[in-house]
Motif scaffolding. Sequence first.
Motif, mmCIF file in Angstrom:
data_model
loop_
_atom_site.group_PDB
_atom_site.id
_atom_site.type_symbol
_atom_site.label_atom_id
_atom_site.label_comp_id
_atom_site.label_asym_id
_atom_site.label_seq_id
_atom_site.Cartn_x
_atom_site.Cartn_y
_atom_site.Cartn_z
ATOM 1 N N ASN A 37 11.019 -8.269 12.216
ATOM 2 C CA ASN A 37 9.819 -9.116 11.198
ATOM 3 C C ASN A 37 10.971 -9.420 10.097
ATOM 4 O OD1 ASN A 37 8.053 -9.917 9.129
ATOM 5 N ND2 ASN A 37 7.645 -8.042 8.460
ATOM 6 N N LEU A 62 12.071 2.393 13.752
ATOM 7 C CA LEU A 62 10.496 2.814 14.806
ATOM 8 C C LEU A 62 9.625 1.847 15.065
ATOM 9 C CD1 LEU A 62 8.897 5.301 15.790
ATOM 10 C CD2 LEU A 62 7.955 6.051 13.314
ATOM 11 N N GLY A 94 -5.480 -2.951 20.476
ATOM 12 C CA GLY A 94 -6.111 -3.213 19.417
ATOM 13 C C GLY A 94 -6.354 -2.726 18.366
ATOM 14 N N THR A 100 -2.236 1.973 13.700
ATOM 15 C CA THR A 100 -1.111 1.286 13.456
ATOM 16 C C THR A 100 -0.301 2.665 12.746
ATOM 17 O OG1 THR A 100 -1.494 -0.683 14.350
ATOM 18 C CG2 THR A 100 0.793 0.402 13.386
ATOM 19 N N PHE A 122 10.210 1.166 4.428
ATOM 20 C CA PHE A 122 9.169 -0.638 5.431
ATOM 21 C C PHE A 122 9.460 -1.911 4.957
ATOM 22 C CE2 PHE A 122 6.770 3.713 5.238
ATOM 23 C CZ PHE A 122 6.245 3.497 5.994
ATOM 24 N N GLY A 123 9.146 -2.784 5.388
ATOM 25 C CA GLY A 123 9.405 -4.549 4.791
ATOM 26 C C GLY A 123 8.091 -4.316 3.794
ATOM 27 N N LYS A 124 8.126 -5.528 3.529
ATOM 28 C CA LYS A 124 6.740 -5.919 2.455
ATOM 29 C C LYS A 124 5.862 -5.700 3.338
ATOM 30 C CE LYS A 124 5.394 -10.007 -0.631
ATOM 31 N NZ LYS A 124 5.378 -10.811 0.915
ATOM 32 N N SER A 125 6.216 -6.894 4.348
ATOM 33 C CA SER A 125 4.465 -7.085 5.211
ATOM 34 C C SER A 125 5.347 -7.678 6.551
ATOM 35 C CB SER A 125 3.771 -8.013 4.109
ATOM 36 O OG SER A 125 4.126 -9.356 4.398
ATOM 37 N N ASP A 128 2.664 -11.511 10.383
ATOM 38 C CA ASP A 128 2.078 -12.143 11.655
ATOM 39 C C ASP A 128 0.356 -11.757 10.764
ATOM 40 O OD1 ASP A 128 2.502 -9.967 11.771
ATOM 41 O OD2 ASP A 128 2.741 -9.597 14.636
ATOM 42 N N GLY A 132 0.849 -6.336 4.416
ATOM 43 C CA GLY A 132 1.219 -5.501 3.449
ATOM 44 C C GLY A 132 0.608 -3.632 3.033
ATOM 45 N N ILE A 133 0.161 -3.536 4.278
ATOM 46 C CA ILE A 133 -0.147 -2.108 2.782
ATOM 47 C C ILE A 133 0.287 -1.000 4.290
ATOM 48 C CG2 ILE A 133 -2.490 -2.751 2.157
ATOM 49 C CD1 ILE A 133 -4.040 -2.458 4.633
ATOM 50 N N ARG A 230 -12.898 -4.463 12.302
ATOM 51 C CA ARG A 230 -12.901 -5.602 13.578
ATOM 52 C C ARG A 230 -12.629 -6.838 13.190
ATOM 53 N NH1 ARG A 230 -12.739 -1.704 15.507
ATOM 54 N NH2 ARG A 230 -14.124 -0.104 16.499
ATOM 55 N N ILE A 231 -12.306 -7.932 13.116
ATOM 56 C CA ILE A 231 -11.544 -8.965 12.909
ATOM 57 C C ILE A 231 -13.058 -9.506 13.550
ATOM 58 C CG2 ILE A 231 -10.326 -11.259 13.510
ATOM 59 C CD1 ILE A 231 -7.807 -9.278 14.330
HETATM 60 C C1 LIG Z 1 -8.960 -4.849 14.844
HETATM 61 C C2 LIG Z 1 -7.751 -5.181 14.975
HETATM 62 C C3 LIG Z 1 -6.832 -5.103 16.419
HETATM 63 C C4 LIG Z 1 -5.986 -5.423 15.779
HETATM 64 N N1 LIG Z 1 -4.643 -5.818 17.629
HETATM 65 C C5 LIG Z 1 -3.482 -5.996 17.592
HETATM 66 C C6 LIG Z 1 -2.949 -5.682 19.421
HETATM 67 O O1 LIG Z 1 -3.654 -5.761 20.076
HETATM 68 N N2 LIG Z 1 -1.889 -5.849 19.188
HETATM 69 C C7 LIG Z 1 -1.658 -6.390 17.984
HETATM 70 O O2 LIG Z 1 0.230 -6.403 18.406
HETATM 71 N N3 LIG Z 1 -1.878 -6.539 16.999
HETATM 72 C C8 LIG Z 1 -3.033 -6.059 16.604
HETATM 73 N N4 LIG Z 1 -3.688 -5.955 15.474
HETATM 74 C C9 LIG Z 1 -2.577 -6.411 14.227
HETATM 75 C C10 LIG Z 1 -1.770 -5.199 13.737
HETATM 76 O O3 LIG Z 1 -2.922 -4.094 13.868
HETATM 77 C C11 LIG Z 1 -0.902 -4.556 12.713
HETATM 78 O O4 LIG Z 1 -0.196 -6.520 12.769
HETATM 79 C C12 LIG Z 1 -0.363 -3.686 12.515
HETATM 80 O O5 LIG Z 1 -1.614 -3.062 12.292
HETATM 81 C C13 LIG Z 1 0.185 -3.931 11.267
HETATM 82 O O6 LIG Z 1 0.223 -4.707 9.945
HETATM 83 P P1 LIG Z 1 0.428 -5.738 9.642
HETATM 84 O O7 LIG Z 1 1.339 -6.441 10.369
HETATM 85 O O8 LIG Z 1 -0.507 -6.599 8.372
HETATM 86 O O9 LIG Z 1 1.321 -5.153 8.654
HETATM 87 P P2 LIG Z 1 1.861 -4.929 7.357
HETATM 88 O O10 LIG Z 1 1.174 -4.237 6.563
HETATM 89 O O11 LIG Z 1 2.134 -6.119 6.895
HETATM 90 O O12 LIG Z 1 3.070 -4.305 7.384
HETATM 91 C C14 LIG Z 1 4.088 -3.584 6.971
HETATM 92 C C15 LIG Z 1 5.254 -3.462 6.582
HETATM 93 O O13 LIG Z 1 4.564 -1.636 7.727
HETATM 94 C C16 LIG Z 1 5.976 -1.599 8.938
HETATM 95 N N5 LIG Z 1 5.589 -2.125 10.416
HETATM 96 C C17 LIG Z 1 4.146 -3.044 10.243
HETATM 97 N N6 LIG Z 1 3.670 -2.458 11.676
HETATM 98 C C18 LIG Z 1 4.304 -2.193 12.261
HETATM 99 C C19 LIG Z 1 4.470 -1.914 13.835
HETATM 100 N N7 LIG Z 1 3.673 -1.810 14.369
HETATM 101 N N8 LIG Z 1 6.205 -0.949 13.838
HETATM 102 C C20 LIG Z 1 6.618 -0.225 13.079
HETATM 103 N N9 LIG Z 1 6.336 -1.001 11.875
HETATM 104 C C21 LIG Z 1 5.796 -1.877 11.017
HETATM 105 C C22 LIG Z 1 6.859 -2.955 8.761
HETATM 106 O O14 LIG Z 1 8.196 -2.386 7.755
HETATM 107 C C23 LIG Z 1 6.148 -3.916 8.064
HETATM 108 O O15 LIG Z 1 6.785 -4.731 7.080
HETATM 109 C C24 LIG Z 1 -4.768 -6.391 15.696
HETATM 110 C C25 LIG Z 1 -5.589 -5.941 13.877
HETATM 111 C C26 LIG Z 1 -6.628 -5.715 14.187
HETATM 112 C C27 LIG Z 1 -7.787 -5.965 12.660
#
Ligand SMILES: Cc1cc2nc3c(=O)[nH]c(=O)nc-3n(C[C@H](O)[C@H](O)[C@H](O)COP(=O)(O)OP(=O)(O)OC[C@H]3O[C@@H](n4cnc5c(N)ncnc54)[C@H](O)[C@@H]3O)c2cc1C
Length: 268
Positions: A37, A62, A94, A100, A122-125, A128, A132-133, A230-231
Amino acid sequence: MPINIVVCVKDTPESLGVSIDPKTRHVSHEGVKTAINPFDEYAVEEALRIKEKLAGTTTTVLSVGPAQAEGALREALSRGVESAVLVSGTEFAGSDTYATSRVLAAAIRKLDETRPVHLVLFGKSSNDGSSGIVGAQVAAWLGWPSAIAVKKVDSVTDSSVAVVRLLEDGMDTVKLGLPACVSTIKEINEPRLPSLKGKLAAKKAPIQKLGLADLGLKAEEVGSAGSLARIASETTPPARPAGMTVEGKTAAEKAAKLVDILIERKLI
Ligand SMILES: Cc1cc2nc3c(=O)[nH]c(=O)nc-3n(C[C@H](O)[C@H](O)[C@H](O)COP(=O)(O)OP(=O)(O)OC[C@H]3O[C@@H](n4cnc5c(N)ncnc54)[C@H](O)[C@@H]3O)c2cc1C
């Protein structure tokens, strides 16, 4: 005194031309080229800079994701991070940000058992999910202090970190006791490029794998079962219409033609 830093990096689609899986309503990674990312590159760079200042400091990347996420970890290794951990398993599919972050926090606790973790970056967000939380959520799971929108690490010791945060109407400096979580923004530094030697070493570097059983979590605490969100619906934006080129020998001629077009289309 040296510290131990963990950087959370997500493997995300390289291009924004991704599709939505109609069944799961998630971004489909099928057949999509992924990479670290972009926002996480700044967190990796900051960890390396702290390591250069505090001799003996260790850096670990990680990620929670499928086997493909190894690519993002190797990218960080090629830049000088020493070790990498991938949390993977079908149970995690999921997961929303709540699940996560819970998994990331459990993995950090696991790493902390063998070597105390002082700072998690962590990064900002992500480019995909883009919530950002996750950084703040990991801090909440761990019960550690956290700072977000960090544009500068002012000073760091083995017991505290002082950071400058970008606010809506200015900046402030906060000092956090370690261990702590810090989410960086792109203004913090200019990420380095990997060296050829680094790239070759990263290809062969071992990656520690952790699964559900290693983290002391239950299956119902992760994946869709352990998620709160839930999306309801998700759509990709419509493709942009092709642009047009205004031909002309000189800039003045092109500008005059452009004005004519804008008048004709009642845009001015
Ligand atoms: C109901 C639901 C189901 C989902 N199911 C899936 C799925 O099956 N597969 C899938 O790929 N996504 C899935 N997603 C999306 C997934 O939940 C998010 O992408 C993930 O939780 C991280 O959120 P974000 O990408 O918005 O992270 P942000 O909050 O925007 O990320 C901030 C920072 O957190 C750290 N970070 C975020 N994610 C990770 C990671 N996985 N590992 C390490 N560091 C991380 C990074 O430093 C990043 O810059 C789902 C989302 C929802 C709402």
